[in-house]
Design a protein around this motif. Structure first.
Motif, mmCIF file in Angstrom:
data_model
loop_
_atom_site.group_PDB
_atom_site.id
_atom_site.type_symbol
_atom_site.label_atom_id
_atom_site.label_comp_id
_atom_site.label_asym_id
_atom_site.label_seq_id
_atom_site.Cartn_x
_atom_site.Cartn_y
_atom_site.Cartn_z
ATOM 1 N N VAL A 81 0.860 -1.193 0.000
ATOM 2 C CA VAL A 81 0.000 0.000 0.000
ATOM 3 C C VAL A 81 0.891 1.235 0.000
ATOM 4 C CG1 VAL A 81 -1.791 1.280 1.227
ATOM 5 C CG2 VAL A 81 -1.807 -1.223 1.235
ATOM 6 N N ARG A 82 0.688 2.123 -0.973
ATOM 7 C CA ARG A 82 1.486 3.344 -1.075
ATOM 8 C C ARG A 82 0.639 4.561 -0.744
ATOM 9 N NH1 ARG A 82 4.601 0.136 -4.511
ATOM 10 N NH2 ARG A 82 6.836 0.595 -4.359
ATOM 11 N N CYS A 83 1.218 5.486 0.020
ATOM 12 C CA CYS A 83 0.513 6.698 0.449
ATOM 13 C C CYS A 83 1.477 7.881 0.407
ATOM 14 C CB CYS A 83 -0.010 6.555 1.886
ATOM 15 S SG CYS A 83 -0.956 5.059 2.215
ATOM 16 N N GLU A 84 0.923 9.075 0.185
ATOM 17 C CA GLU A 84 1.698 10.301 0.345
ATOM 18 C C GLU A 84 1.630 10.783 1.790
ATOM 19 O OE1 GLU A 84 1.719 13.504 -2.547
ATOM 20 O OE2 GLU A 84 0.487 12.237 -3.849
ATOM 21 N N ARG A 85 0.482 10.603 2.404
ATOM 22 C CA ARG A 85 0.296 10.889 3.819
ATOM 23 C C ARG A 85 -0.575 9.774 4.390
ATOM 24 N NH1 ARG A 85 3.557 13.961 2.427
ATOM 25 N NH2 ARG A 85 3.796 16.201 2.859
ATOM 26 N N TRP A 86 -0.361 9.485 5.691
ATOM 27 C CA TRP A 86 -1.186 8.436 6.279
ATOM 28 C C TRP A 86 -1.193 8.587 7.789
ATOM 29 C CZ3 TRP A 86 -1.853 3.467 8.511
ATOM 30 C CH2 TRP A 86 -0.827 3.077 9.374
ATOM 31 N N HIS A 87 -2.210 8.002 8.415
ATOM 32 C CA HIS A 87 -2.291 7.950 9.867
ATOM 33 C C HIS A 87 -3.283 6.848 10.216
ATOM 34 C CE1 HIS A 87 -3.204 9.439 14.062
ATOM 35 N NE2 HIS A 87 -1.882 9.431 14.025
ATOM 36 N N ALA A 88 -3.246 6.397 11.461
ATOM 37 C CA ALA A 88 -4.155 5.331 11.891
ATOM 38 C C ALA A 88 -4.325 5.369 13.400
ATOM 39 C CB ALA A 88 -3.627 3.959 11.475
ATOM 40 N N ALA A 89 -5.430 4.821 13.868
ATOM 41 C CA ALA A 89 -5.700 4.646 15.296
ATOM 42 C C ALA A 89 -6.832 3.653 15.451
ATOM 43 C CB ALA A 89 -6.072 5.976 15.957
ATOM 44 N N THR A 92 -8.254 1.713 12.447
ATOM 45 C CA THR A 92 -8.733 2.456 11.279
ATOM 46 C C THR A 92 -7.596 3.315 10.748
ATOM 47 O OG1 THR A 92 -11.024 2.555 12.043
ATOM 48 C CG2 THR A 92 -10.344 4.213 10.441
ATOM 49 N N GLY A 93 -7.402 3.293 9.431
ATOM 50 C CA GLY A 93 -6.343 4.083 8.826
ATOM 51 C C GLY A 93 -6.879 4.966 7.717
ATOM 52 N N VAL A 94 -6.100 5.989 7.378
ATOM 53 C CA VAL A 94 -6.415 6.839 6.227
ATOM 54 C C VAL A 94 -5.142 6.975 5.406
ATOM 55 C CG1 VAL A 94 -5.985 8.963 7.535
ATOM 56 C CG2 VAL A 94 -7.310 9.061 5.415
ATOM 57 N N CYS A 95 -5.282 6.789 4.101
ATOM 58 C CA CYS A 95 -4.159 6.831 3.171
ATOM 59 C C CYS A 95 -4.493 7.836 2.074
ATOM 60 C CB CYS A 95 -3.924 5.439 2.578
ATOM 61 S SG CYS A 95 -2.708 5.368 1.241
ATOM 62 N N LEU A 96 -3.704 8.904 1.969
ATOM 63 C CA LEU A 96 -3.903 9.903 0.923
ATOM 64 C C LEU A 96 -2.955 9.591 -0.223
ATOM 65 C CD1 LEU A 96 -4.151 13.203 3.033
ATOM 66 C CD2 LEU A 96 -5.890 11.442 2.611
ATOM 67 N N GLN A 97 -3.505 9.494 -1.428
ATOM 68 C CA GLN A 97 -2.731 9.056 -2.578
ATOM 69 C C GLN A 97 -2.877 10.017 -3.753
ATOM 70 O OE1 GLN A 97 -4.696 5.249 -3.186
ATOM 71 N NE2 GLN A 97 -3.034 4.148 -2.171
ATOM 72 N N ALA A 100 -1.239 9.180 -11.237
ATOM 73 C CA ALA A 100 -0.990 9.878 -12.488
ATOM 74 C C ALA A 100 -2.187 9.725 -13.420
ATOM 75 C CB ALA A 100 0.268 9.334 -13.155
ATOM 76 N N GLY A 101 -2.483 10.790 -14.172
ATOM 77 C CA GLY A 101 -3.567 10.762 -15.145
ATOM 78 C C GLY A 101 -3.091 11.234 -16.494
ATOM 79 N N ILE A 102 -3.931 11.066 -17.516
ATOM 80 C CA ILE A 102 -3.555 11.477 -18.866
ATOM 81 C C ILE A 102 -3.401 12.994 -18.944
ATOM 82 C CG2 ILE A 102 -4.290 11.514 -21.284
ATOM 83 C CD1 ILE A 102 -5.738 8.896 -20.799
ATOM 84 N N LEU A 103 -4.352 13.724 -18.363
ATOM 85 C CA LEU A 103 -4.313 15.184 -18.403
ATOM 86 C C LEU A 103 -3.756 15.777 -17.124
ATOM 87 C CD1 LEU A 103 -7.759 15.914 -20.129
ATOM 88 C CD2 LEU A 103 -5.489 15.798 -21.185
ATOM 89 N N LYS A 104 -4.126 15.217 -15.994
ATOM 90 C CA LYS A 104 -3.635 15.710 -14.715
ATOM 91 C C LYS A 104 -3.762 14.604 -13.674
ATOM 92 C CE LYS A 104 -8.065 17.702 -13.260
ATOM 93 N NZ LYS A 104 -8.744 18.933 -12.768
ATOM 94 N N PRO A 105 -3.007 14.691 -12.580
ATOM 95 C CA PRO A 105 -3.099 13.652 -11.555
ATOM 96 C C PRO A 105 -4.408 13.729 -10.790
ATOM 97 C CG PRO A 105 -1.655 15.423 -10.834
ATOM 98 C CD PRO A 105 -1.993 15.707 -12.263
ATOM 99 N N THR A 106 -4.810 12.606 -10.227
ATOM 100 C CA THR A 106 -5.990 12.551 -9.370
ATOM 101 C C THR A 106 -5.545 12.220 -7.953
ATOM 102 O OG1 THR A 106 -6.348 10.206 -9.883
ATOM 103 C CG2 THR A 106 -7.515 11.833 -11.231
ATOM 104 N N HIS A 107 -6.292 12.742 -6.987
ATOM 105 C CA HIS A 107 -5.937 12.564 -5.583
ATOM 106 C C HIS A 107 -7.110 11.902 -4.867
ATOM 107 C CE1 HIS A 107 -2.694 15.350 -6.572
ATOM 108 N NE2 HIS A 107 -3.607 16.184 -7.042
ATOM 109 N N ARG A 108 -6.809 10.938 -3.997
ATOM 110 C CA ARG A 108 -7.861 10.202 -3.303
ATOM 111 C C ARG A 108 -7.479 9.948 -1.853
ATOM 112 N NH1 ARG A 108 -7.732 7.480 -8.372
ATOM 113 N NH2 ARG A 108 -9.673 7.750 -9.555
ATOM 114 N N ALA A 109 -8.515 9.837 -1.029
ATOM 115 C CA ALA A 109 -8.355 9.394 0.355
ATOM 116 C C ALA A 109 -8.968 8.004 0.462
ATOM 117 C CB ALA A 109 -9.048 10.353 1.313
#
Length: 336
Positions: A81-89, A92-97, A100-109
């Motif tokens: 699992v790859r994340c730019e930012r992450w935390h857990a307790a 339960t965890g959260v991974c911000l990713q 890459a996209g064709i026109l621009k990158p997409t960001h997801r939690a």
């Protein structure tokens, strides 16, 4: 001449492609003397383990890995699992990713369960910056840059969201909450919020509020959708496990430093500068009631984890090489 131009431009383009491929391959090549990795299972409930985002150069950069809490530079168990930012307790965890996209990158939690499996996914409005999970695991918060990519920039815009994992209700922007300063409601078109940290009562949170180029610590209520300013010049707060102090970065002009890590006593509002004198651009993590951990850049897009005492005494000590966002057994309070 046209044919020659086409051939030359084609050669230049091919050269750039080969250069980019070479750089990518070099970035994914393990470095001599770097950490060792091994296949296995990573879970937030593993006793005596610490889960971090690995920033060491090589094929596992940005991957969540697990290490023995007593041997942080030991063999890293990889999760995939790859994340730019992450935390857990509390499992339960959260991974911000960023993808890459064709026109621009997409960001997801991505909301993760105790075995780092995705439970829910949310689109993000910008580049990942901060992430936090409440001690009970019920609430998750994240901050993104909608414009600008650094808190040191003269102009930037953030968006901070808070998710109730129990009900699924998402407060998309803290700017929709009421802010009170000196008993009066604040109405600011330039308001920005970032760096949420939660108390144990599943309602109270703290965050940074920025307006007119000044920052404030605010205490908020998720239920009442209301925040009150407490103290000025506080960024990226992190609440201690006992709920009495805030670790934060304070903007200073001391040599080459931009921010210095401090601890604020919420009962007396007394500030204590910590022993770390290098600039810290991170939301610190409490390993226990006496120790604060944070990341320091180490070159080649890598960071090292350092610790220092919360009372300002002693000297900073390196905790881990090539790592970011430490979580001990899924809780900022450390292993139980």
């Amino acid at each position: 001449m046209l044919v020659v131009a086409v051939v030359v431009l084609g050669g230049v383009a091919a050269g750039f492609v080969l250069y980019a491929v070479g750089r990518a391959q070099d970035a994914n090549r393990p470095r001599a003397g770097g950490p060792a990795f091994a296949a296995g299972t990573v879970a937030l409930t593993d006793a005596g383990r610490m889960v971090v985002r690995s920033t060491a150069p090589g094929p596992h950069r940005d991957e969540l890995v697990s290490v023995p809490a007593g041997d942080p530079d030991g063999v890293r168990t990889v999760s995939g699992v790859r994340c730019e930012r992450w935390h857990a307790a509390a499992g339960t965890g959260v991974c911000l990713q960023t993808e890459a996209g064709i026109l621009k990158p997409t960001h997801r939690a991505r909301i993760l369960d105790a075995r780092l499996r995705t439970v829910r996914t949310y689109d993000l409005a910008g580049v990942p910056s901060r992430a936090r999970v409440s001690p009970s695991g019920r609430f998750v918060a994240w901050t993104v840059f909608v414009s600008g990519e650094s808190y040191s920039s003269a102009y930037f815009t953030t968006r901070t969201s808070v998710l109730d994992t129990r009900s699924g209700k998402l407060a998309k922007n803290l700017e929709d909450f009421t802010v009170v300063r000196d008993g009066k409601r604040v109405r600011a078109a330039d308001a920005n919020f970032w760096g949420v940290t939660f108390a144990k009562d599943d309602d109270t949170f703290y965050a940074t509020f920025n307006t007119a180029r000044r920052t404030y610590l605010v205490r908020g209520s998720v239920r009442e959708r209301r925040m009150t300013t407490l103290h000025e010049n506080v960024e990226c707060p992190s609440l201690s496990p006992d709920g009495t102090r805030i670790a934060y970065k304070k903007r200073v002009m001391n040599g080459a430093s931009l921010w210095r890590e401090h601890v604020l006593d919420l009962r007396t509002m007394r500030e204590t500068p910590l022993a770390e004198r290098r600039s810290v651009d991170d939301q610190a993590v409490w390993l226990d009631n006496d120790t604060v951990a944070y990341a320091i850049p180490a070159g080649d897009r890598s960071t090292d984890l350092w610790t220092t005492r919360a009372d300002g005494s002693g000297k900073p000590r390196k905790l881990m090489t090539g790592a970011f966002n430490p979580v001990l057994r899924g809780s900022p309070a450390g292993p139980r």
